[in-house]
Design a protein around this motif. Structure first.
Motif, PDB file in Angstrom:
ATOM      1  N   SER A  50      -5.549  -0.566  -3.430  1.00 23.97           N
ATOM      2  CA  SER A  50      -4.804  -1.820  -3.459  1.00 23.97           C
ATOM      3  C   SER A  50      -4.001  -2.011  -2.178  1.00 23.97           C
ATOM      4  CB  SER A  50      -3.845  -1.827  -4.652  1.00 23.97           C
ATOM      5  OG  SER A  50      -2.701  -1.032  -4.377  1.00 23.97           O
ATOM      6  N   PRO A  51      -3.535  -3.222  -1.931  1.00 22.66           N
ATOM      7  CA  PRO A  51      -2.548  -3.409  -0.869  1.00 22.66           C
ATOM      8  C   PRO A  51      -1.288  -2.600  -1.164  1.00 22.66           C
ATOM      9  CG  PRO A  51      -3.425  -5.515  -1.635  1.00 22.66           C
ATOM     10  CD  PRO A  51      -3.895  -4.488  -2.597  1.00 22.66           C
ATOM     11  N   TRP A  83       4.974  -7.130   0.317  1.00 18.89           N
ATOM     12  CA  TRP A  83       3.662  -6.598   0.669  1.00 18.89           C
ATOM     13  C   TRP A  83       3.708  -6.049   2.098  1.00 18.89           C
ATOM     14  CZ3 TRP A  83       0.785  -6.692  -3.633  1.00 18.89           C
ATOM     15  CH2 TRP A  83       1.145  -7.602  -4.630  1.00 18.89           C
ATOM     16  N   ILE A 103       2.457  -2.158  -2.060  1.00 17.25           N
ATOM     17  CA  ILE A 103       3.385  -2.968  -2.867  1.00 17.25           C
ATOM     18  C   ILE A 103       4.776  -2.355  -2.766  1.00 17.25           C
ATOM     19  CG2 ILE A 103       3.814  -3.988  -5.132  1.00 17.25           C
ATOM     20  CD1 ILE A 103       0.893  -3.057  -5.853  1.00 17.25           C
ATOM     21  N   SER A 121      -4.600  -8.254  -8.581  1.00 15.90           N
ATOM     22  CA  SER A 121      -4.045  -9.487  -9.129  1.00 15.90           C
ATOM     23  C   SER A 121      -2.699  -9.185  -9.771  1.00 15.90           C
ATOM     24  CB  SER A 121      -4.991 -10.122 -10.147  1.00 15.90           C
ATOM     25  OG  SER A 121      -5.112  -9.319 -11.291  1.00 15.90           O
ATOM     26  N   CYS A 122      -1.803 -10.142  -9.719  1.00 16.64           N
ATOM     27  CA  CYS A 122      -0.431  -9.967 -10.203  1.00 16.64           C
ATOM     28  C   CYS A 122      -0.061 -11.127 -11.105  1.00 16.64           C
ATOM     29  CB  CYS A 122       0.517  -9.885  -9.002  1.00 16.64           C
ATOM     30  SG  CYS A 122       2.254  -9.869  -9.432  1.00 16.64           S
ATOM     31  N   ARG A 147      -3.664 -13.464  -6.532  1.00 15.44           N
ATOM     32  CA  ARG A 147      -4.547 -12.436  -5.994  1.00 15.44           C
ATOM     33  C   ARG A 147      -4.119 -12.015  -4.589  1.00 15.44           C
ATOM     34  NH1 ARG A 147      -8.366 -11.029  -9.289  1.00 15.44           N
ATOM     35  NH2 ARG A 147      -9.074  -9.548  -7.700  1.00 15.44           N
ATOM     36  N   TYR A 148      -4.148 -10.699  -4.386  1.00 16.52           N
ATOM     37  CA  TYR A 148      -3.929 -10.088  -3.082  1.00 16.52           C
ATOM     38  C   TYR A 148      -5.064  -9.085  -2.858  1.00 16.52           C
ATOM     39  CZ  TYR A 148       0.786 -11.932  -3.725  1.00 16.52           C
ATOM     40  OH  TYR A 148       1.866 -12.759  -3.950  1.00 16.52           O
ATOM     41  N   GLY A 149      -6.167  -9.552  -2.274  1.00 17.58           N
ATOM     42  CA  GLY A 149      -7.322  -8.683  -2.101  1.00 17.58           C
ATOM     43  C   GLY A 149      -7.883  -8.272  -3.449  1.00 17.58           C
TER      44      GLY A 149
END
Length: 352
Positions: A156-157, A224, A159, A130-131, A125-127
């Motif tokens: 989203s953040p 990121w 990428i 999800s990846c 998870r990044y904020g």
């Protein structure tokens, strides 16, 4: 002669030496296929000279109907006997075991081929994003890394894949993608191209969740950045391609549509969406690496002496030259999206 003789409906896999001249038979009469032996004299056909700068393994056309002479372009698949089918109920095929045991999210087949269920893969998870990593060098990939990105409400953040080329496929949800400062609306089954050095942000439309597969080549990890680089490549302005039934290309009983390829700037990756009717293709190989996402339907992926069940949502990884056969067992067949690299034509295959 008004038409060439079909020497065979299977292309010839040969290694050509760099700096050496070869002459590909165009008439189909040569006894030294796929190369000329002079049999074209008086036919009106002339051989095609080949001279490459370096050693290269290639597929030379055997049916003589290619539009990219001397190389195979898949034209044989639409000639009689050119799209072979296999009987899954033959005595030999009945002996092939169905493999269902998993190593984590994967069912392993022969070589580095596997079927993976993204729902079973760990999520990072990044904020609000999800990846999940599905295809990567640690699992046998040479040319690609594939991830599943899922974004809930909000932006989203940022990428980035660095200097790699990237192709996205929108599996579910509507929203927008910001590519290095330029925004595009996206919807399910859209293909999206991201140029090297560009970055993206995903924004789902409320209340949707955007589920996007991302494949990068060469293989490598995500980054990121703290901010969005404003470096959108205006020389490649078209980035989103939608499904258009008028663009379908037949390969025997199957068909596909190219979504993202060199026509919009992608140099090493090609993305297509296609359909497999209820059937089993004859075992064959490709000179490219492939990742297939099953969109609907059920079936089996066969390799040398194993087969694994596949269903909607599964991802299949096929290494270069892996012998395989996708069987659709659903009455309505299987719909899928595939990404090949390096390569530009999913219709090209060859048999042993």
């Amino acid at each position: 002669m008004t038409a060439p003789v079909i020497a065979r409906t299977n292309p010839y896999l040969v290694t050509l030496r760099g700096g050496r001249s070869y002459f590909w038979c165009r008439c189909g009469r040569s006894a030294t296929q796929p190369f000329c032996d002079g049999s074209h004299q008086g036919t009106g056909f002339v051989p095609e000279k080949i001279r490459l700068g370096e050693d290269q393994e290639v597929l030379l056309c055997g049916c003589k109907h290619t539009r990219t002479p001397p190389f195979c372009d898949g034209a044989h698949t639409n000639l009689p006997g050119g799209a072979l089918l296999d009987d899954p109920r033959s005595p030999a095929n009945r002996q092939v075991p169905l493999v269902t045991e998993r190593e984590g999210a994967r069912i392993r087949l022969n070589g580095d081929c596997y079927v993976v269920s993204p729902a079973l893969e760990p999520k990072i998870r990044y904020g609000n994003l999800s990846c999940s990593y599905l295809v990567m060098p640690e699992r046998g990939a040479v040319y690609q890394t594939q991830t599943l990105l899922e974004v809930t409400s909000g932006i989203s953040p940022v990428i980035s894949w660095g200097s790699r080329e990237v192709i996205l496929f929108v599996l579910a949800g509507r929203g927008h993608i910001n590519i290095s400062g330029k925004s595009f609306a996206v919807a399910p089954t859209d293909g999206v191209y991201v140029r090297p050095a560009e970055a993206i942000q995903l924004t789902p439309s409320e209340p949707d969740t955007l589920r996007v597969f991302a494949l990068a080549s060469p293989a490598g990890d995500l980054a990121w950045p703290q901010s969005m680089p404003m470096n959108f490549d205006q020389d490649c302005a078209e980035r989103v391609v939608s499904v258009d039934p008028t663009q379908r290309q037949a390969t025997g009983q199957r068909y596909f549509q190219i979504l993202v390829d060199k026509s919009i700037g992608s140099r090493v990756i090609t993305q297509f969406i296609g359909h497999v009717p209820r059937s089993k293709a004859a075992p064959h190989r490709h000179l490219y690496e492939e990742a297939i996402i099953v969109l609907s339907g059920e079936g089996c992926m066969w390799t040398e002496d194993r087969k694994a069940p596949v269903t909607a949502g599964d991802v299949i990884f096929l290494p270069r030259k892996q012998i395989h056969s996708l069987e659709a067992t659903s009455a309505n067949g299987i719909d899928l999206v595939g990404v090949i690299c390096p390569g530009d034509n999913p219709a090209i295959n060859y048999y042993d």
